[in-house]
Design an enzyme around this catalytic site. Structure first.
Site, PDB file in Angstrom:
ATOM      1  N   ASP A  56       0.900  -1.281  -0.049  1.00  0.00           N
ATOM      2  CA  ASP A  56      -0.080  -0.067  -0.014  1.00  0.00           C
ATOM      3  C   ASP A  56       1.039   1.281  -0.027  1.00  0.00           C
ATOM      4  O   ASP A  56       2.049   1.218  -0.606  1.00  0.00           O
ATOM      5  CB  ASP A  56      -0.848  -0.031   1.325  1.00  0.00           C
ATOM      6  CG  ASP A  56      -2.310   0.550   0.914  1.00  0.00           C
ATOM      7  OD1 ASP A  56      -2.424   1.541   0.748  1.00  0.00           O
ATOM      8  OD2 ASP A  56      -3.222  -0.124   0.739  1.00  0.00           O
ATOM      9  N   HIS A  97      -3.980   4.850   4.038  1.00  0.00           N
ATOM     10  CA  HIS A  97      -4.444   3.792   3.776  1.00  0.00           C
ATOM     11  C   HIS A  97      -3.770   2.529   4.503  1.00  0.00           C
ATOM     12  O   HIS A  97      -4.388   1.609   4.854  1.00  0.00           O
ATOM     13  CB  HIS A  97      -4.517   3.658   2.184  1.00  0.00           C
ATOM     14  CG  HIS A  97      -5.673   2.586   1.670  1.00  0.00           C
ATOM     15  ND1 HIS A  97      -5.648   1.607   1.021  1.00  0.00           N
ATOM     16  CD2 HIS A  97      -7.080   2.786   1.932  1.00  0.00           C
ATOM     17  CE1 HIS A  97      -6.527   0.926   0.922  1.00  0.00           C
ATOM     18  NE2 HIS A  97      -7.673   1.856   1.218  1.00  0.00           N
ATOM     19  N   SER A 271     -11.500  -2.195   0.834  1.00  0.00           N
ATOM     20  CA  SER A 271     -10.220  -2.282   1.385  1.00  0.00           C
ATOM     21  C   SER A 271     -10.263  -2.779   2.760  1.00  0.00           C
ATOM     22  O   SER A 271      -9.026  -3.299   3.413  1.00  0.00           O
ATOM     23  CB  SER A 271      -9.773  -0.805   1.584  1.00  0.00           C
ATOM     24  OG  SER A 271      -9.484  -0.213   0.539  1.00  0.00           O
TER      25      SER A 271
END
Lengths: 807, 86
Positions: A56, A97, A271
């Site tokens: 990520d 994230h 996610s």
């Protein structure tokens, strides 16, 4: 719903009570924790000795809830080319994230901070690769970081979910995937978990994402707390399983670690789901470290369940597995995963078979469905490639098309399972088509590979396209992945199972050992359904109480795309009983009952169809020489003289050659000067003035004899007073036409009168009244003259005689 | 119109001869060898500082001769991919 149990684990992490998807918090209320993560923990599995890495935008390695489990060897910074995967900090917290994903997997438990990760004893790392230019090299590097050390790679990103992108891994990333599953984890194969597409609002379809569409990745989708489809969710046939995620504003959210050492409930989308499954797989790998990459997928297929997940397309495939395009095989079950993993026997080696390759081009016409079938023996004659039981199925296509988003593609397996490989995408206006694009489905998992596979392509034009432009299917190839023998239904499969937990408190850290000490239970490992089976189930038992969960049937098995697969005592309308195989086989379209599956093997027809006795077929319309009898639903023969009849056999509409229509009957043609007399069933003579007629009377002529004139259906030697004789092209005789009004005799052409009736005078070939106009002064007549009104028939009565006499 | 390809100034190269050969080739044509691509044997990551970092077309130059070198099996100029977090 699971009733809260006071003996369940309790952690002091502040948001533990909000983690509804892990446990039941309120002891007095029913709660929802079907992912059974707590139960997996109670069996002693927490992800110990398993390494997970998050691909990520970086992971905050010094976050208090991650620092304990952070593993630098599971980490790398591809963007910055160093060992530290810490995210780049900015005012917008753009790179949060990865940290959010990491917390779900392995946030520490019982450390009085934030949350508890699903595999709270696993080691967690991060590969920073999204915070910069992402190229094929970047992706391949990331997917190949220490493959013998990292067990699970979790990725919650992909190509743009804008509903018009078709993109996937480049050649290097694909090679990294292949190397990973072949060589990673010392030959067991790296586990790649991928978040399914988030483009639900854009009507995106996740088969246009080559990462989720790959057989090497485990594609995961999301559901809300109440089992509804989240707004962001895409559907496709490559999704394997589902976890909870955040949904509507009134539904509870997921909590996880956030950037700058915080905690957040803002994490949403698919996610959330991929890291959850990564954590659950970590629990399974702790139970059995020898699981290979395909074993893990088999476990997910076997243990995931539909439960309360709402989807309009839940179907039972040919192997008895429920599957949908939204949720794959359903909600993951961590406890079932670890239980199965513990006793799991490695599945047979993977075989790959090219079932068919068809290079015949076919036009894809607008608003039409093209269907192409291929029968394959699944490489039964090639030992190393034989696929008896399917795992993944890939269809590689090359299609040219003026507007790609108008296309819909389905694949139907020999068992009748229909996978939608591609759905219409409203925003995809591309004219690039598909070039060797591979669509993958898991919906046929466990089915027999041999048989007829059908590819359907439908072009449904949107309003903005020229409907006359056509697409073309240039080539398609069916590739079957699977095993030559059943993956786990063998005599030697059912090992004796361990009946005790296989950990002891001394294996745990002291703090956690203290927590577990009071909660350890010796749990009977009973994972098979032991309740009563449906009466239609046969001697092999069942997986549940309904007729859809039988392992075999007493009478017949009924399976199909729309009805699913279940045991029945008799085959319903539209099906025939195949006694030999104990299956209900679908009759041909239109047949209500049949004695075979062919078009000419019907016994009776469905409503709207008619039975053709000569061919034993059911058709929408009757063939020539027959008519549709609605009461009998049969096609019956017309009268022998009729070519076509309506409603009754002797109500003819079209006659055969040699016959003519007389009313509604077809009568034999008679010679000239005669007519067919149905009373005597012979030809009789017409009146002498007729050349052709309908009867013997002189007023029944249809054509006159030579030198006769047709006048009011009679044939006369000459026309009477007030009529003139006219030749009509195409007719063998002349016809009497009336002269103009008030005319007694007129020229042969009929245009000019020669003699008028009494009280009328002849004026320029027309008859005008003898009366004079009292108001015809000089000026009036001048107007009549100048306008030449007297030359027009319409105005000739307009005082023309008066003006003429006046000069 | 269809989305445009964006080329970078990075290349992936397959050189079976090993890392030393790869580095020699890189230096010969003005590239910098950034090392093997992850775990992919014989695949190397080259970077060229004198070409445009982002371009909508593949720029030709002396660096293009790399793909003609007999020691090079395969060359791929890297395209910048649009990737979204979900």
């Amino acid at each position: 719903h699971i009733r809260a149990d006071q003996n369940l684990l309790y952690f002091n992490d502040p948001t533990w009570s909000n983690m509804w998807y892990l446990h039941c918090e309120n002891k007095s209320s029913r709660c929802r924790s079907e992912m059974n993560i707590m139960a997996a923990w109670q069996r002693g599995y927490t992800g110990k000795n398993v390494v997970v890495s998050i691909l990520d935008d970086g992971v905050e390695r010094n976050h208090p809830d991650l620092v304990q489990n952070y593993d630098p060897f599971a980490s790398y910074d591809v963007n910055g080319d160093d060992q530290d995967p810490s995210p780049r900090y900015d005012a917008n917290n753009e790179n949060k994230h990865g940290t959010r994903c990491a917390g779900e997997v392995a946030a520490s438990a019982n450390n009085s901070y934030c949350i508890v990760g699903i595999a709270y004893n696993a080691r967690i790392g991060g590969i920073r690769m999204l915070d910069g230019d992402v190229t094929d090299v970047v992706e391949a590097k990331s997917l190949g970081i220490r493959p013998d050390y990292i067990d699970i790679y979790s990725a919650s990103w992909g190509p743009d979910d804008d509903g018009k992108t078709v993109d996937g891994p480049g050649s290097l990333a694909r090679k990294a995937f292949e190397d990973g599953i072949k060589k990673g984890r010392k030959g067991l194969g790296s586990i790649f978990v991928w978040a399914s597409g988030n483009g639900g609002r854009e009507r995106d379809y996740c088969s246009c994402d080559g990462y989720t569409n790959s057989i090497y990745t485990i594609s995961i989708s999301s559901t809300t707390e109440n089992g509804y489809k989240p707004w962001y969710l895409e559907e496709c046939a490559s999704t394997l399983a589902t976890t909870y995620s955040s949904g509507a504003f009134y539904e509870r959210k997921i909590v996880t670690t956030d950037l700058r050492q915080r905690c957040t409930d803002d994490h949403t989308g698919t996610s959330v789901s991929a890291p959850m499954v990564a954590g659950i797989i970590a629990l399974a790998l702790e139970a059995n470290p020898l699981l290979n990459w395909r074993d893990v997928q088999h476990l997910l297929v076997k243990t995931s369940r539909s439960v309360h997940l709402r989807a309009p397309d839940w179907r039972t495939n040919g192997a008895g597995r429920k599957v949908s395009h939204l949720y794959g095989f359903g909600l993951v079950d961590a406890e079932a995963m670890v239980v199965e993993a513990k006793k799991w026997r490695t599945v047979p080696s993977q075989h790959v078979c090219v079932g068919t390759s068809d290079k015949r081009p076919r036009f894809i016409r607008a608003d039409q469905l093209i269907r192409t079938t291929a029968h394959t023996n699944a490489c039964a004659d090639r030992g190393g490639q034989h696929v008896a039981y399917v795992e993944h199925v890939v269809v590689q296509v090359t299609i040219s098309h003026p507007r790609r988003g108008d296309l819909q593609i389905n694949l139907i397996s020999p068992s009748g399972t229909k996978s939608q490989l591609l759905g219409r995408r409203t925003f995809d206006y591309s004219n690039e088509g598909f070039k060797n694009w591979e669509f993958m489905t898991v919906h046929c998992w466990g089915e027999k590979a041999e048989g007829e596979w059908t590819l359907e392509i439908q072009d449904i034009p949107s309003q903005l396209r020229n409907p006359e432009t056509q697409g073309k299917l240039k080539e398609w190839t069916l590739i079957l992945y699977g095993t030559a023998e059943h993956p786990y239904h063998s005599a030697s499969f059912h090992h004796s199972r361990s009946r005790t937990l296989d950990i002891s408190a001394s294996d745990l850290e002291p703090s956690k050992a203290a927590v577990f000490q009071g909660h350890l239970e010796f749990i009977e490992e009973e994972d098979e359904y032991i309740g009563p089976c449906h009466p239609e189930c046969g001697d092999r038992g069942c997986d549940g109480p309904s007729e859809e969960q039988c392992l075999n049937c007493v009478h017949y098995s009924l399976g199909g795309v729309k009805t699913g697969r279940k045991c029945v005592s008799a085959c319903p309308s539209g099906f025939m009983a195949d006694v030999a195989s104990r299956r209900c086989r679908r009759c041909h379209r239109g047949c209500e009952t049949c004695f075979g599956r062919g078009q000419n093997q019907c016994s009776s027809c469905k409503r709207g169809f008619y039975f053709q006795m000569e061919t034993n077929s059911c058709t929408i319309s009757c063939s020539a020489g027959t008519y549709a009898d609605d009461s009998l639903k049969h096609c019956l023969k017309c009268h022998q003289n009729c070519r076509k009849c309506i409603g009754y056999p002797d109500r003819c509409a079209v006659c055969k050659d040699g016959f003519s229509l007389s009313g509604s009957m077809c009568v034999p043609d008679c010679e000239q000067g005669t007519f067919y007399n149905p009373a005597f069933m012979k030809c009789d003579k017409c009146h002498s003035s007729c050349q052709a007629c309908l009867g013997s009377g002189k007023d029944q002529c249809t054509q006159c004899a030579k030198d006769f004139h047709l006048h009011d259906w009679r044939c006369v030697p000459f026309c009477g007073q007030g009529f003139y004789s006219e030749e009509i092209p195409g007719l063998p005789h002349k016809v009497c036409r009336r002269c103009e009004e008030n005319c007694v005799s007129c020229e042969a052409t009929g245009k000019n009168c020669v003699r008028c009736k009494e009280g009328y005078s002849l004026l320029s070939g027309s008859c005008v009244t003898n009366h004079t106009c009292s108001n015809a002064d000089e000026m009036f007549c001048e107007m009549v003259k100048s306008s030449k009104l007297c030359e027009r028939k319409l105005f000739i009565q307009f005082c023309c005689r008066t003006c003429l006499l006046a000069g | 119109s269809n989305p445009r390809t964006v080329y970078s100034n990075h290349w992936a190269v397959r050189v079976p001869g090993g890392p030393e050969v790869a580095s020699e080739l890189a230096a010969k044509y003005g590239y910098l060898n950034l090392g093997q691509v992850g775990n992919l044997e014989n695949y190397y990551h080259f970077y060229h500082s004198k070409t445009i970092k982002r371009s909508t077309y593949s720029i030709r130059g002396t660096h293009s001769f790399l793909q003609m070198d007999p020691k090079v099996e395969w060359v791929q100029q890297q395209e910048i991919k649009k990737r979204v977090k979900r």
